[in-house]
Design an enzyme around this catalytic site. Sequence first.
Site, PDB file in Angstrom:
ATOM      1  N   LYS A 114       0.826  -1.213   0.000  1.00  0.00           N
ATOM      2  CA  LYS A 114       0.000   0.000   0.000  1.00  0.00           C
ATOM      3  C   LYS A 114       0.861   1.264   0.000  1.00  0.00           C
ATOM      4  CE  LYS A 114      -4.438  -1.472   0.410  1.00  0.00           C
ATOM      5  NZ  LYS A 114      -5.066  -2.453   1.210  1.00  0.00           N
ATOM      6  N   LYS A 258      -2.969  -9.979  -7.538  1.00  0.00           N
ATOM      7  CA  LYS A 258      -4.131 -10.632  -6.915  1.00  0.00           C
ATOM      8  C   LYS A 258      -5.422  -9.914  -7.334  1.00  0.00           C
ATOM      9  CE  LYS A 258      -5.511  -9.483  -2.766  1.00  0.00           C
ATOM     10  NZ  LYS A 258      -6.796  -9.507  -2.060  1.00  0.00           N
ATOM     11  N   LYS A 261     -10.678  -5.784  -5.073  1.00  0.00           N
ATOM     12  CA  LYS A 261     -11.709  -4.774  -5.331  1.00  0.00           C
ATOM     13  C   LYS A 261     -11.036  -3.459  -5.722  1.00  0.00           C
ATOM     14  CE  LYS A 261     -14.083  -6.448  -1.286  1.00  0.00           C
ATOM     15  NZ  LYS A 261     -13.068  -6.360  -0.236  1.00  0.00           N
TER      16      LYS A 261
HETATM   17  N1  AQP Z   1      -7.868 -12.732  -5.077  1.00  0.00           N
HETATM   18  C1  AQP Z   1      -8.207 -13.432  -4.001  1.00  0.00           C
HETATM   19  N2  AQP Z   1      -8.097 -14.784  -4.001  1.00  0.00           N
HETATM   20  C2  AQP Z   1      -8.461 -15.513  -2.911  1.00  0.00           C
HETATM   21  N3  AQP Z   1      -8.939 -14.948  -1.774  1.00  0.00           N
HETATM   22  C3  AQP Z   1      -9.051 -13.607  -1.737  1.00  0.00           C
HETATM   23  N4  AQP Z   1      -9.487 -12.752  -0.796  1.00  0.00           N
HETATM   24  C4  AQP Z   1      -9.403 -11.489  -1.262  1.00  0.00           C
HETATM   25  N5  AQP Z   1      -8.934 -11.492  -2.510  1.00  0.00           N
HETATM   26  C5  AQP Z   1      -8.701 -12.782  -2.841  1.00  0.00           C
HETATM   27  C6  AQP Z   1      -9.964 -13.159   0.523  1.00  0.00           C
HETATM   28  O1  AQP Z   1     -11.239 -12.585   0.717  1.00  0.00           O
HETATM   29  C7  AQP Z   1     -11.406 -12.292   2.106  1.00  0.00           C
HETATM   30  C8  AQP Z   1     -11.877 -10.917   2.290  1.00  0.00           C
HETATM   31  O2  AQP Z   1     -10.944  -9.973   1.847  1.00  0.00           O
HETATM   32  P1  AQP Z   1     -11.145  -8.431   2.194  1.00  0.00           P
HETATM   33  O3  AQP Z   1     -12.112  -7.811   1.289  1.00  0.00           O
HETATM   34  O4  AQP Z   1     -11.440  -8.266   3.609  1.00  0.00           O
HETATM   35  O5  AQP Z   1      -9.741  -7.831   1.954  1.00  0.00           O
HETATM   36  P2  AQP Z   1      -8.733  -8.081   0.817  1.00  0.00           P
HETATM   37  O6  AQP Z   1      -8.049  -9.368   1.045  1.00  0.00           O
HETATM   38  O7  AQP Z   1      -7.878  -6.869   0.820  1.00  0.00           O
HETATM   39  O8  AQP Z   1      -9.654  -8.186  -0.480  1.00  0.00           O
HETATM   40  P3  AQP Z   1      -9.585  -7.259  -1.713  1.00  0.00           P
HETATM   41  O9  AQP Z   1     -10.616  -7.617  -2.702  1.00  0.00           O
HETATM   42  O10 AQP Z   1      -8.185  -7.214  -2.207  1.00  0.00           O
HETATM   43  O11 AQP Z   1     -10.028  -5.874  -1.081  1.00  0.00           O
HETATM   44  P4  AQP Z   1      -9.359  -4.438  -1.197  1.00  0.00           P
HETATM   45  O12 AQP Z   1      -9.044  -4.227  -2.634  1.00  0.00           O
HETATM   46  O13 AQP Z   1     -10.415  -3.526  -0.674  1.00  0.00           O
HETATM   47  O14 AQP Z   1      -8.125  -4.442  -0.324  1.00  0.00           O
HETATM   48  C9  AQP Z   1     -10.058 -12.553   2.779  1.00  0.00           C
HETATM   49  O15 AQP Z   1     -10.100 -13.796   3.416  1.00  0.00           O
HETATM   50  C10 AQP Z   1      -9.110 -12.570   1.629  1.00  0.00           C
HETATM   51  O16 AQP Z   1      -7.979 -13.371   1.889  1.00  0.00           O
END
Ligand code: AQP
Length: 390
Positions: A114, A258, A261
């Site tokens: 980040k 990865k 969102k």
């Molecule tokens: N690409 C992924 N593959 C497998 N698991 C994933 N998770 C997120 N992306 C993937 C899992 O989803 C759960 C919730 O994640 P989160 O929204 O709390 O935070 P994150 O991991 O930061 O997900 P994002 O989509 O990447 O969100 P942003 O962009 O807002 O930071 C977790 O169990 C995560 O491992």
Amino acid sequence: MASKLKIFSGIQPTGMLHIGNYLGAIKQWLILQETSDCIFCVVDYHAITVKYEPEEMQQRIFNAALDYLAAGLDPKKSIIFVQSHVPEHSELAWLLNTVTPVGELRRMTQWKDKISYEPKFEISINDSDFRHLKNTWKVINENILNGSNDISNITNRISRATKTAEKLLDLVEGMLEFDAKLNTIKAGLLNYPILMAADILLYKTHIVPVGEDQQQHVELTRTIARKFNSQFGETFIVPKAQLSQAQRIMSLADPTKKMSKSLGPKHYLALTDTPGTIREKISRAVTDVGSEGGEMSPGVKNLFVLLKEFGAPAEIKKFESAYADKTIRYSELKEALADAIVKKLNPFQNKRADLAKEPKKVWKILNDGAKKARPIAQKTLAEVKKKMGL
Ligand code: AQP
């Protein structure tokens, strides 16, 4: 009779939930809720560590709850609630702040990602450029001191030195931009793994089902639990992360990253995407980036991971053989995958649309969930405060 395993997990309401969230986390939750004591949370306090619009937050929380329920989380089997409805999460987070070394937080990959900064230019100044720049200035000075009007011999020198100086200006601009970025990053972004530790430890959790990107944060939670236990006496269970088979789904537009969102809609398939959008995004999925030494490229690998999750066994076999004997047509693979995902998401999307018409029912589920979660949280917090002499 042995007591049931306690499970805690959550997702941030930072945007539309995607198939990465589903395959990495929610799919495991659905299995676990059949056998264990499960608590699933919409972690809104985490979602405010990045820029957001306050007036959109309630809708985002509601959307995440719709996704949970439409995917099959059952309030009769699991506790489902919103993090900010149980204030003990932030209180325990503060207490855990006092046992967590900053160094541990700075090591977190997500923090490093980040704050990372990609300069817009290449830094290609070497020692000889610097020496040349310095010497050029010396030569100019000497010429001025000697009162010489003959500058013809130094014009070439000046041209090279000017280029170096321009690169230096770029460098300074880049450093100032990085400094500005560092100075605006909020403490919450560094500290949020402590809040995550509080979320987990508050419920004496044994297992945390998450995607691979969150594994490091669960490791930190284990460290914090051990530190607290050794300093104040046995209090917390040291939890374990549990990863799914598809633990890291990659972005469709850039399969070296990865699926997230925050990367933007072309990178992910939202659980709510229409069949048309799903087909379009998959048809555009990158398949040829980063392949080296005849290995499957990250994009193709990602499509196969998705096909294994969503496709029928015969179809998976068909495309695996076609890949092995090099007769595979990626347009056909993409079409088959899109069909499988559209089919799988159809009942989810119908159920979600029905639930969306009953907001009161959804909010009641969340409020009832908070009422069940809170006494558990209060009991742990009281124990922690007593141990800490508070
Ligand atoms: N690409 C992924 N593959 C497998 N698991 C994933 N998770 C997120 N992306 C993937 C899992 O989803 C759960 C919730 O994640 P989160 O929204 O709390 O935070 P994150 O991991 O930061 O997900 P994002 O989509 O990447 O969100 P942003 O962009 O807002 O930071 C977790 O169990 C995560 O491992």
